[in-house]
Design an enzyme around this catalytic site. Structure first.
Site, PDB file in Angstrom:
ATOM      1  N   SER A 142       0.842  -1.203   0.000  1.00 37.01           N
ATOM      2  CA  SER A 142       0.000   0.000   0.000  1.00 37.01           C
ATOM      3  C   SER A 142       0.874   1.250   0.000  1.00 37.01           C
ATOM      4  CB  SER A 142      -0.892   0.025   1.243  1.00 37.01           C
ATOM      5  OG  SER A 142      -1.621   1.240   1.297  1.00 37.01           O
ATOM      6  N   TYR A 155      -1.584  -0.301  10.504  1.00 42.48           N
ATOM      7  CA  TYR A 155      -1.735  -0.788   9.125  1.00 42.48           C
ATOM      8  C   TYR A 155      -0.520  -0.410   8.290  1.00 42.48           C
ATOM      9  CZ  TYR A 155      -3.446  -1.145   4.316  1.00 42.48           C
ATOM     10  OH  TYR A 155      -3.574  -1.445   2.976  1.00 42.48           O
TER      11      TYR A 155
HETATM   12  N1  LIG Z   1      -8.805  -0.671  -1.084  1.00 39.55           N
HETATM   13  C1  LIG Z   1      -7.783   0.154  -0.909  1.00 39.55           C
HETATM   14  O1  LIG Z   1      -7.923   1.396  -0.900  1.00 39.55           O
HETATM   15  C2  LIG Z   1      -6.396  -0.422  -0.786  1.00 39.55           C
HETATM   16  C3  LIG Z   1      -5.313   0.465  -0.931  1.00 39.55           C
HETATM   17  C4  LIG Z   1      -4.018  -0.020  -0.809  1.00 39.55           C
HETATM   18  C5  LIG Z   1      -3.809  -1.364  -0.544  1.00 39.55           C
HETATM   19  N2  LIG Z   1      -4.875  -2.198  -0.392  1.00 39.55           N
HETATM   20  C6  LIG Z   1      -4.585  -3.608  -0.102  1.00 39.55           C
HETATM   21  O2  LIG Z   1      -5.163  -4.409  -1.118  1.00 39.55           O
HETATM   22  C7  LIG Z   1      -5.554  -5.672  -0.575  1.00 39.55           C
HETATM   23  C8  LIG Z   1      -7.026  -5.918  -0.893  1.00 39.55           C
HETATM   24  O3  LIG Z   1      -7.792  -4.831  -0.364  1.00 39.55           O
HETATM   25  P1  LIG Z   1      -9.346  -4.669  -0.758  1.00 39.55           P
HETATM   26  O4  LIG Z   1      -9.684  -3.251  -0.508  1.00 39.55           O
HETATM   27  O5  LIG Z   1      -9.601  -5.282  -2.080  1.00 39.55           O
HETATM   28  O6  LIG Z   1     -10.009  -5.561   0.408  1.00 39.55           O
HETATM   29  P2  LIG Z   1     -11.487  -6.167   0.561  1.00 39.55           P
HETATM   30  O7  LIG Z   1     -12.416  -5.618  -0.440  1.00 39.55           O
HETATM   31  O8  LIG Z   1     -11.813  -6.010   2.014  1.00 39.55           O
HETATM   32  O9  LIG Z   1     -11.219  -7.719   0.274  1.00 39.55           O
HETATM   33  C9  LIG Z   1     -10.323  -8.390   1.118  1.00 39.55           C
HETATM   34  C10 LIG Z   1     -10.111  -9.802   0.628  1.00 39.55           C
HETATM   35  O10 LIG Z   1      -9.160 -10.429   1.516  1.00 39.55           O
HETATM   36  C11 LIG Z   1      -9.743 -11.601   2.051  1.00 39.55           C
HETATM   37  N3  LIG Z   1      -9.226 -11.878   3.381  1.00 39.55           N
HETATM   38  C12 LIG Z   1      -9.309 -11.111   4.509  1.00 39.55           C
HETATM   39  N4  LIG Z   1      -8.727 -11.740   5.537  1.00 39.55           N
HETATM   40  C13 LIG Z   1      -8.276 -12.938   5.039  1.00 39.55           C
HETATM   41  C14 LIG Z   1      -7.604 -14.030   5.613  1.00 39.55           C
HETATM   42  N5  LIG Z   1      -7.262 -14.067   6.901  1.00 39.55           N
HETATM   43  N6  LIG Z   1      -7.291 -15.095   4.815  1.00 39.55           N
HETATM   44  C15 LIG Z   1      -7.628 -15.093   3.512  1.00 39.55           C
HETATM   45  N7  LIG Z   1      -8.273 -14.081   2.913  1.00 39.55           N
HETATM   46  C16 LIG Z   1      -8.597 -13.017   3.685  1.00 39.55           C
HETATM   47  C17 LIG Z   1     -11.230 -11.383   2.026  1.00 39.55           C
HETATM   48  O11 LIG Z   1     -11.875 -12.644   2.042  1.00 39.55           O
HETATM   49  P3  LIG Z   1     -13.359 -12.803   2.716  1.00 39.55           P
HETATM   50  O12 LIG Z   1     -14.244 -11.918   1.877  1.00 39.55           O
HETATM   51  O13 LIG Z   1     -13.670 -14.233   2.567  1.00 39.55           O
HETATM   52  O14 LIG Z   1     -13.222 -12.320   4.123  1.00 39.55           O
HETATM   53  C18 LIG Z   1     -11.375 -10.636   0.683  1.00 39.55           C
HETATM   54  O15 LIG Z   1     -11.357 -11.562  -0.375  1.00 39.55           O
HETATM   55  C19 LIG Z   1      -5.250  -5.611   0.919  1.00 39.55           C
HETATM   56  O16 LIG Z   1      -3.997  -6.225   1.166  1.00 39.55           O
HETATM   57  C20 LIG Z   1      -5.177  -4.121   1.199  1.00 39.55           C
HETATM   58  O17 LIG Z   1      -4.356  -3.836   2.295  1.00 39.55           O
HETATM   59  C21 LIG Z   1      -6.157  -1.758  -0.503  1.00 39.55           C
END
Ligand SMILES: NC(=O)c1ccc[n+]([C@@H]2O[C@H](COP(=O)([O-])OP(=O)(O)OC[C@H]3O[C@@H](n4cnc5c(N)ncnc54)[C@H](OP(=O)(O)O)[C@@H]3O)[C@@H](O)[C@H]2O)c1
Length: 251
Positions: A142, A155
């Site tokens: 991130s 985080y």
């Molecule tokens: N969105 C942003 O603005 C942003 C920005 C920078 C970086 N990121 C990074 O990008 C990644 C994805 O973010 P997102 O926003 O797409 O998240 P999201 O919409 O909340 O989706 C998270 C995903 O991770 C899975 N997950 C959570 N805990 C888990 C575990 N213990 N074991 C296996 N799977 C798990 C969830 O599965 P379930 O649905 O089954 O719980 C879901 O498929 C993360 O690493 C986040 O830190 C996001």
């Protein structure tokens, strides 16, 4: 020619958000995709259906990446289904923002267990399946690890740790023909960023105001760069932290 023809990929946390988009874009480039999820079976099955309806190959596998036994099973099922592994995308992650006075041991442990330890467990399991041919690891980090925001100390620390892992392991694994890179997204519209209250918040408005390209990201903005890093086009790139953020420069 598809860029990832017949490559086998595990995408952790692919039931929604950025991971779901990466799974679909990899499949569209010919990869066989393992769609991992923790609890959202329906979401993961929908991603698999979208891929197979489009003529691709995918399976869903439940597994909490912070639990060693689950990770072992995830990679056993990958081997049983597709016989090998070429690419790991460590995308599963959680983000919990709180003022320092409210940071708890539970929140600290959970974020580090999933974002950092979970990524290490998946890397250890992948290396066994990569074997002598080598492989490719993409850590979804991130911008928050590089330019931390107020209330995001824990985080941001998890993502800075993940980037340190990327650099360390690029040196450790290069001789084994394993490339490893971090993608650093800026704020991206996902199920998680909606449910966490980031989309539509003052924080989002300030972040977009500090983004030269002037918008919040979409999951496919990240997925397209992940395809590039996984492909032979990126064959001489390892140990890098690549921002995919519209040029954001923090708050
Ligand atoms: N969105 C942003 O603005 C942003 C920005 C920078 C970086 N990121 C990074 O990008 C990644 C994805 O973010 P997102 O926003 O797409 O998240 P999201 O919409 O909340 O989706 C998270 C995903 O991770 C899975 N997950 C959570 N805990 C888990 C575990 N213990 N074991 C296996 N799977 C798990 C969830 O599965 P379930 O649905 O089954 O719980 C879901 O498929 C993360 O690493 C986040 O830190 C996001």
């Amino acid at each position: 020619m598809n860029k990832l023809e017949n490559k086998v990929v595990v995408v952790t946390g692919a039931s929604k958000g950025i991971g779901a988009s990466i799974a679909k874009y990899f499949a569209a480039e010919g990869a066989k995709v393992v769609v991992n999820y923790a609890s959202s079976k329906e979401g993961a099955d929908n991603v698999v259906k979208a891929i197979t309806d489009a003529g691709g190959k995918a399976i869903s596998v439940q597994g909490d990446v912070s639990k060693a036994a689950d990770v072992t099973r995830l990679f056993e099922e990958t081997k049983n289904a597709f016989g090998a592994l070429d690419i790991l995308v460590n995308n599963a992650g959680i983000y919990q923002y709180a003022p320092i006075e409210e940071v708890s041991a539970d929140s600290f442990d959970k974020q580090f267990a999933i974002n950092v330890w979970g990524s290490l467990l998946a890397i250890q399991a992948s290396l066994k399946l990569f074997g002598d041919k080598g492989g490719n690891i993409i850590n979804i980090s991130s911008e928050a690890g590089k330019t931390p925001l107020p209330t995001g100390a824990v985080y941001s620390a998890t993502k800075a740790a993940l980037d340190a892992i990327t650099i360390s392991l690029s040196k450790e694994l290069g001789a084994k023909n394993v490339r490893i890179n971090s993608i650093l997204p800026g704020i991206v519209e996902t199920e998680g960023s909606h449910s966490g209250g980031f989309i539509g918040s003052d924080m989002e408005a300030k972040l977009v105001a500090n983004t030269p390209l002037g918008r919040t990201g979409q999951p496919e903005d990240v997925a397209k760069v992940a395809v590039f890093l996984a492909s032979d086009d990126a064959g001489w790139i390892t140990g890098e932290k690549i921002s995919v953020s519209g040029g954001i420069y923090g708050l």
